[in-house]
Design an enzyme around this catalytic site. Structure first.
Site, PDB file in Angstrom:
ATOM      1  N   ASP A   1      -4.535  10.187  43.820  1.00 37.04           N
ATOM      2  CA  ASP A   1      -3.830  10.068  42.693  1.00 37.04           C
ATOM      3  C   ASP A   1      -3.722   9.114  42.146  1.00 37.04           C
ATOM      4  O   ASP A   1      -2.854   8.926  41.026  1.00 37.04           O
ATOM      5  CB  ASP A   1      -2.095  11.167  43.564  1.00 37.04           C
ATOM      6  CG  ASP A   1      -1.752   9.758  43.929  1.00 37.04           C
ATOM      7  OD1 ASP A   1      -2.016   9.098  45.000  1.00 37.04           O
ATOM      8  OD2 ASP A   1      -0.665   9.959  43.728  1.00 37.04           O
TER       9      ASP A   1
ATOM     10  N   ASP B   1      -0.418  10.515  50.755  1.00 36.66           N
ATOM     11  CA  ASP B   1       0.606  10.677  49.911  1.00 36.66           C
ATOM     12  C   ASP B   1       0.197  11.461  48.018  1.00 36.66           C
ATOM     13  O   ASP B   1      -0.682  10.859  47.543  1.00 36.66           O
ATOM     14  CB  ASP B   1       1.330   9.780  49.615  1.00 36.66           C
ATOM     15  CG  ASP B   1       1.954   9.465  51.054  1.00 36.66           C
ATOM     16  OD1 ASP B   1       1.358   8.485  52.057  1.00 36.66           O
ATOM     17  OD2 ASP B   1       3.135   9.161  50.533  1.00 36.66           O
TER      18      ASP B   1
ATOM     19  N   LYS C   1     -11.372  27.918  32.476  1.00 38.70           N
ATOM     20  CA  LYS C   1     -10.314  28.134  33.284  1.00 38.70           C
ATOM     21  C   LYS C   1      -8.625  27.851  32.407  1.00 38.70           C
ATOM     22  O   LYS C   1      -7.931  28.431  32.408  1.00 38.70           O
ATOM     23  CB  LYS C   1     -10.196  27.073  34.868  1.00 38.70           C
ATOM     24  CG  LYS C   1     -11.307  27.518  36.037  1.00 38.70           C
ATOM     25  CD  LYS C   1     -11.089  26.748  36.750  1.00 38.70           C
ATOM     26  CE  LYS C   1      -9.781  26.630  37.606  1.00 38.70           C
ATOM     27  NZ  LYS C   1     -10.083  24.877  38.713  1.00 38.70           N
TER      28      LYS C   1
ATOM     29  N   LYS D   1      -8.128  -0.488  48.495  1.00 31.53           N
ATOM     30  CA  LYS D   1      -9.372   0.594  48.967  1.00 31.53           C
ATOM     31  C   LYS D   1     -10.627   0.500  48.762  1.00 31.53           C
ATOM     32  O   LYS D   1     -11.700   0.865  49.360  1.00 31.53           O
ATOM     33  CB  LYS D   1      -8.637   1.692  47.850  1.00 31.53           C
ATOM     34  CG  LYS D   1      -7.634   2.459  48.110  1.00 31.53           C
ATOM     35  CD  LYS D   1      -6.734   3.744  48.507  1.00 31.53           C
ATOM     36  CE  LYS D   1      -5.654   4.066  48.704  1.00 31.53           C
ATOM     37  NZ  LYS D   1      -4.522   4.708  49.136  1.00 31.53           N
TER      38      LYS D   1
ATOM     39  N   ASP E   1      -7.205   9.902  49.849  1.00 37.68           N
ATOM     40  CA  ASP E   1      -6.187   9.022  49.930  1.00 37.68           C
ATOM     41  C   ASP E   1      -5.275  10.186  50.595  1.00 37.68           C
ATOM     42  O   ASP E   1      -5.055  11.471  50.605  1.00 37.68           O
ATOM     43  CB  ASP E   1      -5.211   9.021  47.739  1.00 37.68           C
ATOM     44  CG  ASP E   1      -3.701   8.708  48.223  1.00 37.68           C
ATOM     45  OD1 ASP E   1      -3.618   7.254  48.814  1.00 37.68           O
ATOM     46  OD2 ASP E   1      -3.803   9.428  47.739  1.00 37.68           O
TER      47      ASP E   1
ATOM     48  N   ASP F   1       8.907   3.411  46.398  1.00 38.28           N
ATOM     49  CA  ASP F   1       8.363   2.173  46.620  1.00 38.28           C
ATOM     50  C   ASP F   1       7.603   1.106  46.258  1.00 38.28           C
ATOM     51  O   ASP F   1       6.667   1.854  44.901  1.00 38.28           O
ATOM     52  CB  ASP F   1       8.615   2.555  48.419  1.00 38.28           C
ATOM     53  CG  ASP F   1       7.686   2.869  48.489  1.00 38.28           C
ATOM     54  OD1 ASP F   1       5.750   2.896  47.398  1.00 38.28           O
ATOM     55  OD2 ASP F   1       7.179   3.825  49.487  1.00 38.28           O
TER      56      ASP F   1
ATOM     57  N   THR G   1      -5.499   4.980  53.411  1.00 43.58           N
ATOM     58  CA  THR G   1      -4.635   5.716  52.601  1.00 43.58           C
ATOM     59  C   THR G   1      -3.280   4.174  52.812  1.00 43.58           C
ATOM     60  O   THR G   1      -4.488   3.061  53.448  1.00 43.58           O
ATOM     61  CB  THR G   1      -3.616   6.477  53.964  1.00 43.58           C
ATOM     62  OG1 THR G   1      -1.871   6.336  53.313  1.00 43.58           O
ATOM     63  CG2 THR G   1      -4.089   6.184  55.276  1.00 43.58           C
TER      64      THR G   1
HETATM   65  P1  IMP Z   1      -0.948   6.043  50.083  1.00 38.62           P
HETATM   66  O1  IMP Z   1      -0.702   7.512  49.014  1.00 38.62           O
HETATM   67  O2  IMP Z   1      -1.845   7.614  50.865  1.00 38.62           O
HETATM   68  O3  IMP Z   1      -1.925   4.667  49.716  1.00 38.62           O
HETATM   69  O4  IMP Z   1      -0.053   6.196  50.847  1.00 38.62           O
HETATM   70  C1  IMP Z   1       1.408   5.169  50.241  1.00 38.62           C
HETATM   71  C2  IMP Z   1       2.211   5.310  50.167  1.00 38.62           C
HETATM   72  O5  IMP Z   1       1.945   5.142  51.642  1.00 38.62           O
HETATM   73  C3  IMP Z   1       3.679   4.176  49.895  1.00 38.62           C
HETATM   74  O6  IMP Z   1       4.222   5.164  48.314  1.00 38.62           O
HETATM   75  C4  IMP Z   1       4.385   3.919  51.177  1.00 38.62           C
HETATM   76  O7  IMP Z   1       5.615   5.065  50.730  1.00 38.62           O
HETATM   77  C5  IMP Z   1       3.926   3.939  51.932  1.00 38.62           C
HETATM   78  N1  IMP Z   1       3.357   2.945  52.843  1.00 38.62           N
HETATM   79  C6  IMP Z   1       3.637   2.947  54.307  1.00 38.62           C
HETATM   80  N2  IMP Z   1       3.552   1.487  54.871  1.00 38.62           N
HETATM   81  C7  IMP Z   1       2.732   1.619  54.437  1.00 38.62           C
HETATM   82  C8  IMP Z   1       2.068  -0.369  53.989  1.00 38.62           C
HETATM   83  O8  IMP Z   1       2.162  -0.943  55.288  1.00 38.62           O
HETATM   84  N3  IMP Z   1       1.567  -0.456  52.734  1.00 38.62           N
HETATM   85  C9  IMP Z   1       1.509   0.410  51.460  1.00 38.62           C
HETATM   86  N4  IMP Z   1       2.144   1.478  51.921  1.00 38.62           N
HETATM   87  C10 IMP Z   1       2.656   1.186  52.907  1.00 38.62           C
HETATM   88 MG    MG Z   2      -1.172   8.887  46.669  1.00 40.12          MG
END
Ligand code: IMP
Ligand code: MG
Length: 453
Positions: free
Chosen positions: A410, A166, A125, A382, A164, A374, A200
């Site tokens: 990630d 985000d 690839k 996790k 995960d 943030d 998440t």
């Molecule tokens: P993940 O990538 O799905 O694990 O989500 C991470 C993101 O969720 C963090 O970067 C935050 O922007 C958002 N977030 C919202 N509420 C919370 C919390 O209570 N703890 C940690 N992350 C949070």
């Molecule tokens: Mg993430």
């Protein structure tokens, strides 16, 4: 120069994956020796000869690493059973494998990794062997490891896939929209009777907020004509790392229903007292406030019942990456020192140290991580979140095992990353974007199909 280099390296190890760096170093040797940067551009024949040689040598190295991992796994098993049937006294420190000596941070491995085959697949690839100026990179090695892990869990082993949110399922801060190409791939897993957990960090207490982030997937599951009820029930959301469990619920307007903690907390999690949790978050909050003050961060504190974090004080503002990283490392250090009893909490009922509680009790686990924009400190991490999914979907009280679980995420750097902790309870794949998740799921589906036929 040397000293400066050492200091920088020592301070930045949290930004390196030593196993990947080590493999990259091994592959750099044939690259240096056999690449032909002086060749005339357009001389396809000489590039082809070089590529063939480089391919052979890279593949040999990957096979050698594969065998070293096999040896590591044997020793891992021996060490697990040490004192039980090996006759080695249990007070002796387990002997490390050769891999363990070369890369002390490696392991555990839940499956063997077919690295040679995975390299060959990725070379078809990415044409790494044809490159004359750019050596096999961090991303090349990361993707080879992902392919190897994918190959290892197909052929009937995979029972649970956790994801995960985000950056893995959707871009940072976005939502899983109905048009997302990841959705049909997730439905395909459910159709194959593989359980899915979305694990998440996003910590919400109500179903509507998770519906807001994941509605594309939840609606697609609800309206899918070819998933049966059991397959639809094979989806859970684990939010706040390991704090809020929601199960698929067709009768709810948000397609989800919260599961009371009493139904899913492991005995160890059930022992974390509210007073200890509050005390841990108090220390974390005060450390975060110190960081905001000393680094003049354009940030606001967010305090929740199971988390505390800093977010940009206005939409559109960005906190510098270095400041986010520094904040994570400061908060982590302060919390660790608190665990060790450096900052006594006189007001804590019955406890002289944070999270320490009574005699012999382990401190409450937490996860401090850089979310990109943030920083959050969550109760638990996790590894607990994935373990709860393994328990929830287990049969007759027997949890799904690590070798039958794949967590896709990630964030896998050792400090300041939240998916990293999942490595202790199952196999993992490290992706860098939702598009890579789609590619990984296609690879998985292809392999399953091939192994089936
Ligand atoms: P993940 O990538 O799905 O694990 O989500 C991470 C993101 O969720 C963090 O970067 C935050 O922007 C958002 N977030 C919202 N509420 C919370 C919390 O209570 N703890 C940690 N992350 C949070
Ligand atoms: Mg993430």
């Amino acid at each position: 120069m040397t000293t400066r280099y050492r200091v920088e390296y020592a301070l930045k190890t949290h930004r390196r994956d030593q196993f990947i760096e080590w493999i990259k170093g091994l592959l750099a040797v044939p690259f240096v020796l056999y690449s032909q940067p002086t060749g005339v551009p357009g001389d396809d024949a000489s590039v082809a000869v070089m590529a063939e040689e480089a391919h052979r040598r890279y593949a040999e190295i990957m096979r050698d690493v594969e065998m070293m991992i096999d040896d590591h796994i044997v020793r891992q098993r021996q060490n697990q059973s040490q004192g039980q049937d090996t006759g080695i006294p249990s007070h002796l420190t387990p002997l490390p494998s050769k891999l363990g000596m070369l890369v002390p941070t490696a392991g555990p491995f839940f499956t063997r990794l077919p690295l040679e085959a995975a390299f060959k697949y990725q070379d078809r690839k990415r044409y790494m062997s044809s490159r004359r100026y750019v050596a096999p990179s961090f991303n090349d090695v990361r993707l080879i490891l992902n392919s190897a892990q994918t190959m290892a869990v197909t052929g009937g082993a995979l029972q649970l896939a956790t994801f995960d949110g985000d950056v893995t399922l959707y871009d940072d801060g976005e939502s899983l929209e109905p048009s997302s190409p990841v959705i049909p791939r997730l439905l395909d897993l459910l159709r194959k009777n593989i359980k899915i957990g979305i694990v998440t960090a996003a910590g919400y207490t109500t179903a509507d907020q998770y519906y807001g982030r994941l509605h594309g997937l939840l609606d697609a599951v609800a309206t899918s004509p070819d998933l049966d009820e059991a397959q639809k029930q094979s989806l859970v959301i684990m939010g706040g790392e390991a704090n809020y469990l929601f199960a698929y619920e067709p009768s709810s307007p948000h397609r989800l229903a919260p599961v009371p903690r009493t139904e899913w907390l492991t005995p160890e999690m059930a022992s974390w007292s509210e007073a200890e949790i509050t005390a841990l978050l108090d220390v974390a909050e005060s450390a975060l406030r110190d960081c905001v003050r000393t680094m003049h961060l354009p940030a606001t504190i967010v305090r929740k019942d199971r988390a505390v974090g800093i977010i940009p004080s206005e939409p559109g503002l960005r906190i510098a990456r270095e400041s986010l990283e520094e904040t994570v490392l400061v908060v982590q250090r302060i919390l660790e020192l608190s665990h060790l009893g450096y900052f006594p909490q006189p007001n804590l009922p019955g406890a002289g140290r944070l999270g320490g509680g009574g005699a012999g009790r382990k401190g409450i686990p937490f996860c401090a991580f850089n979310g990109g924009r943030d920083v959050f400190v969550d109760i638990g991490d996790k590894s607990w979140g994935v373990a709860v999914c393994q328990q929830w979907f287990g049969r007759q009280g027997v949890a799904i095992r690590g070798e039958n679980t794949l967590h896709v995420g990630d964030q896998f750097l050792s400090a300041g990353s939240n998916d990293f902790k999942a490595r202790s309870v199952g196999t993992t794949a490290w992706i860098a974007s939702p598009a890579e998740t789609v590619e990984l799921l296609d690879e998985l589906a292809d392999l399953m199909q091939k192994k089936l036929s």
